[in-house]
Write an enzyme that holds these catalytic residues in place. Structure first.
Site, PDB file in Angstrom:
ATOM      1  N   SER A 179      32.497  40.459  32.642  1.00  0.00           N
ATOM      2  CA  SER A 179      32.543  41.369  33.793  1.00  0.00           C
ATOM      3  C   SER A 179      32.365  40.657  35.133  1.00  0.00           C
ATOM      4  O   SER A 179      31.544  41.040  35.964  1.00  0.00           O
ATOM      5  CB  SER A 179      31.482  42.447  33.623  1.00  0.00           C
ATOM      6  OG  SER A 179      31.651  43.075  32.374  1.00  0.00           O
TER       7      SER A 179
ATOM      8  N   ARG B 232      34.606  33.432  40.781  1.00  0.00           N
ATOM      9  CA  ARG B 232      33.306  33.296  41.443  1.00  0.00           C
ATOM     10  C   ARG B 232      32.304  34.177  40.714  1.00  0.00           C
ATOM     11  O   ARG B 232      32.651  35.208  40.164  1.00  0.00           O
ATOM     12  CB  ARG B 232      33.388  33.682  42.926  1.00  0.00           C
ATOM     13  CG  ARG B 232      33.720  35.126  43.163  1.00  0.00           C
ATOM     14  CD  ARG B 232      33.883  35.473  44.640  1.00  0.00           C
ATOM     15  NE  ARG B 232      34.294  36.848  44.795  1.00  0.00           N
ATOM     16  CZ  ARG B 232      35.526  37.288  44.653  1.00  0.00           C
ATOM     17  NH1 ARG B 232      36.488  36.447  44.339  1.00  0.00           N
ATOM     18  NH2 ARG B 232      35.828  38.558  44.808  1.00  0.00           N
TER      19      ARG B 232
ATOM     20  N   ASP C 191      35.177  44.464  32.039  1.00  0.00           N
ATOM     21  CA  ASP C 191      34.610  45.726  31.544  1.00  0.00           C
ATOM     22  C   ASP C 191      35.370  46.934  32.072  1.00  0.00           C
ATOM     23  O   ASP C 191      35.511  47.944  31.382  1.00  0.00           O
ATOM     24  CB  ASP C 191      33.119  45.840  31.882  1.00  0.00           C
ATOM     25  CG  ASP C 191      32.804  45.751  33.367  1.00  0.00           C
ATOM     26  OD1 ASP C 191      33.684  45.361  34.155  1.00  0.00           O
ATOM     27  OD2 ASP C 191      31.663  46.055  33.748  1.00  0.00           O
TER      28      ASP C 191
END
Length: 486
Positions: A158, A173, A211
């Protein structure tokens, strides 16, 4: 994901009549800066649409708009046993998913809490070792006789990750307070597979998903009216199906067996919306959070609306009032004067305090921080919590409205998951009514709204399993699962 406990009955609202004038003035100031009127929501949505389009262009923009390489709609007939792991903000979840082939599924799961220090560990292997060890413990428990056939695994990761194919994910990132070195700009799948293989677990990572994409696909598996998957939790994000011909940055990169009309799941990662600070109504507290965060200037939308930050926004505002001499006079605030010492469970508990004199809030501040509060101070704290929660709910649906307008959806279901959506008091109603304000709907009942935010299916677990099933099918049929040559 953000430590929200079970729901309590809706709180009774006390009168503001006994609140002193100087505190009422502060409440009015907070109402000015935290209230998001309809015209602001509409302006944010309009800018959001243009940023979504930029993200799909070859040049790109603030919002990554990452192709998820899910190029089929689930039929609901997918079946079989799959494993899923879900690495979100707070917990690692391991799930055994049995797809029924009739738009139903069963899951068995365990959760493993991520140690707080692991978010910023300097040893990148530590995270993958923890996941593999947790996976092995789960497998040993569920399959005491061992596994005869390798089980496909869908990995719900996620965080913003770019993909050239379904079974890779290059971390762009870290977000949600994670900052582990030597993982950004690398493919996380082989890092995890290496630790799984090292432990002799017969499992292959066949799909890496976000997710939110999992929420979209799992919900579509059971409900074909699904238009989007959204997460309101530690982070905030949305996923939807676009059409390959409308994704400029993929032109010339797709195999001939992928027609222009083919669907493509897009993981927006729109927590980074308005990093240029053009349209979002930031307060000085939002600016402080941004400047003192590990990544200043990034994830602007997330920092204003996600569960990870709501408690800290409240704490900063209360510290500001204390420093100006309005509240907590002549008290030691050393326990309170620490960043992120209030997670989102605090404003949630304050909002659902059932007592007119806010006794639960009194106990909360005494027990956790050694702060004695007056009834009038607690009323300010309560109103401020309501304003911060309402702002998050209202801003967070701008992404929904933008995607629905971009795709021309007039009706449909928005499948929502995440601890804030599920457990933050009043969030569902405030979010739905913000959509109503943006669109100007005249219906009075939430159930009658043309675009409805509905509870998602087991998004990341079942979603990862359905996507793994779709990926396996494509591979078995010899179809492309990514960019040419990937």
């Amino acid at each position: 994901m953000v430590h929200l406990g079970p729901k309590k009955p809706q709180a009774r609202k006390g009168s503001m009549a006994d609140v002193p004038k100087e505190l009422m003035q502060q409440i009015e100031n907070f109402e000015k800066i935290f209230t998001v009127p309809t015209e602001t929501l509409q302006a944010v949505t309009k800018h959001f649409i243009s940023e979504l389009e930029k993200g799909l262009s070859k040049k790109g923009g603030n919002i990554p708009m990452i192709p998820g390489w899910v190029m089929d709609f689930p039929t609901g007939k997918e079946s079989g046993d799959f494993l899923a792991i879900d690495l979100g903000g707070t917990n690692l979840r391991v799930v055994l998913v049995k797809l029924g082939g009739d738009r139903t599924f069963d899951t068995t799961q365990s959760k493993y809490r991520l140690p707080d220090a692991m978010r910023t560990t300097q040893n990148p292997d530590e995270l993958w070792e923890f996941i593999a060890d947790s996976l092995k413990a789960f497998i040993d428990e569920q399959f005491p006789q061992g596994i005869s056939e390798p089980i496909p695994l869908g990995f719900t990761f996620s965080f913003p990750a770019s993909q050239n194919k379904i079974n890779e994910g290059i971390l762009q990132r870290w977000t949600k307070g994670f900052d582990i070195p030597n993982i950004e700009n690398h493919d996380v799948v082989p890092m995890l597979q290496k630790q799984i293989t090292k432990r002799n677990i017969p499992i292959e990572v066949v799909a890496l998903i976000n997710d939110t994409t999992g929420t979209l696909v799992a919900s579509y598996y059971t409900d074909p009216e699904t238009k989007m998957g959204v997460i309101f939790g530690t982070g905030v994000n949305g996923a939807y199906y676009d059409v390959c011909s409308d994704i400029e940055k993929l032109q010339g990169k797709l195999s001939d067996d992928i027609p222009p009309s083919a669907p493509m799941a897009i993981n927006c990662e729109y927590g980074s919306f308005d990093n240029e600070h053009v349209v979002l109504p930031r307060t000085k507290y939002d600016i402080t959070i941004d400047e003192e965060s590990p990544r200043p200037g990034q994830q602007t939308f997330e920092k204003m609306s996600s569960g990870y930050y709501l408690g800290e926004i409240l704490r900063l505002a209360l510290m500001d009032m204390y420093k100006q001499g309005f509240i907590f006079k002549n008290q030691d605030l050393s326990k309170f004067d620490k960043p992120f010492v209030m997670d989102t469970s605090y404003p949630a508990r304050i909002e659902e305090d059932p007592f007119e004199n806010l006794e639960d809030t009194d106990d909360l501040f005494q027990n956790e921080f050694g702060i004695n509060t007056t009834v009038q101070e607690r009323k300010l704290i309560r109103r401020l919590s309501e304003l911060i929660g309402a702002r998050a709910a209202r801003l967070s649906v701008c992404g929904i409205a933008a995607i629905c307008q971009k795709r021309g959806y007039k009706t449909g279901h928005i499948a929502a998951d995440g601890s804030v959506y599920n457990r933050y008091p009043g969030f569902k109603e405030k979010a739905a009514n913000a959509l109503k304000d943006i669109y100007g709907w005249t219906q009075t009942s939430l159930d009658d709204y043309p675009i409805k935010i509905v509870p998602a299916e087991d998004g990341s677990g079942a979603g990862a399993a359905v996507i793994a099933a779709l990926a396996q099918k494509r591979i078995a049929e010899g179809k492309s699962v990514g960019i040419i040559g990937a």
